[in-house]
Write a protein that holds these residues in place. Structure first.
Motif: not given
Ligand code: F3S
Length: 237
Positions: A70-80
């Protein structure tokens, strides 16, 4: 707090890889890249990673995050969830931590000649393209060369000289472009044992692309086009 588990390796001094653990305040809207910057600025200034635009455009920050590229800049932490495990892109040598050496990746890209080639007289002002012609490359032109597809492709894992989904997708972008008229050269660039037919149609590239592009479909279209162009040559028409 979110717990980041980050791949660490410095080939100049480490004998083996390790994962370091960091606690990051889980603020509203936190992205994985925000978390990495928090670690860099507050917890460990030696952490190495790439980023640039922070908007999913430059392709610099692709990495393996919780089981997917994934792109780290467009990946939100919350859903992870509370745990975020990050590894670098696969199949490329690690320079340090999450930074890989992209030399081989871009060498393959160069091989497909990523620019318009035309046998026609260049237009005086601009190449005109009709909406229907543009539509044929619509699904191919948004690639940002992040490397997520390459990292996910098992064929690239086993054969470092395979052109790879990124280079083949870019080849398709020119082959199906009405302004590019040198089909024969284009086909020769991909029709070899490390080119379009080395793809085993595994579809990982399609699943991970952060821009929702489908390299596997583009590769399938080029396989067809390659076969037809060879048949036409064989029957002399
Ligand atoms: Fe690899 Fe994609 Fe082909 S994952 S094998 S390039 S369909």
């Amino acid at each position: 707090m979110a717990t980041f588990h980050i791949f660490r390796f410095d080939p100049t001094k480490d004998k083996t890889i390790r994962f370091d653990r960091f606690e990051v305040p889980d603020k509203k809207g936190l992205t994985v890249l925000d978390g990495l910057y928090y670690i860099l600025e507050n917890l460990d200034g030696s952490l190495a990673f790439r980023s640039s635009c922070r908007a999913g455009v430059c392709g610099s920050c692709a990495m393996h995050i919780n089981g997917q590229y994934r792109l780290s800049c467009t990946t939100s932490v919350k859903p992870l969830g509370k745990n975020v495990t990050i590894r670098p892109l696969a199949h490329l040598p690690v320079l340090k931590d999450l930074v890989v050496d992209l030399t081989n990746f871009f060498r393959h890209y160069e091989k497909i000649k990523p620019y318009l080639i035309t046998n026609d007289q260049p237009p005086k002002k601009e190449f005109i393209q009709q909406p229907a012609q543009r539509k044929k490359i619509e699904s191919l032109i948004d690639c940002i060369l992040c490397g997520a597809c390459y990292g996910s492709c098992p064929v690239a894992a086993g054969e470092p000289n395979y052109l790879g989904p990124h280079a083949l997708l870019k080849a398709a972008r020119f082959i199906f472009d009405s302004r590019d008229t040198n089909d024969r050269e284009r086909i020769n660039l991909i029709n070899h044992n490390l080119g379009v037919f080395r793809c085993h149609t595994i579809f990982n590239c399609q699943q991970v692309c952060p821009k929702k592009i489908d390299p596997s479909e583009a590769i399938a279209r080029m396989k067809m086009k390659t076969v037809w162009s060879k048949l036409r040559g064989f029957f002399g028409s």
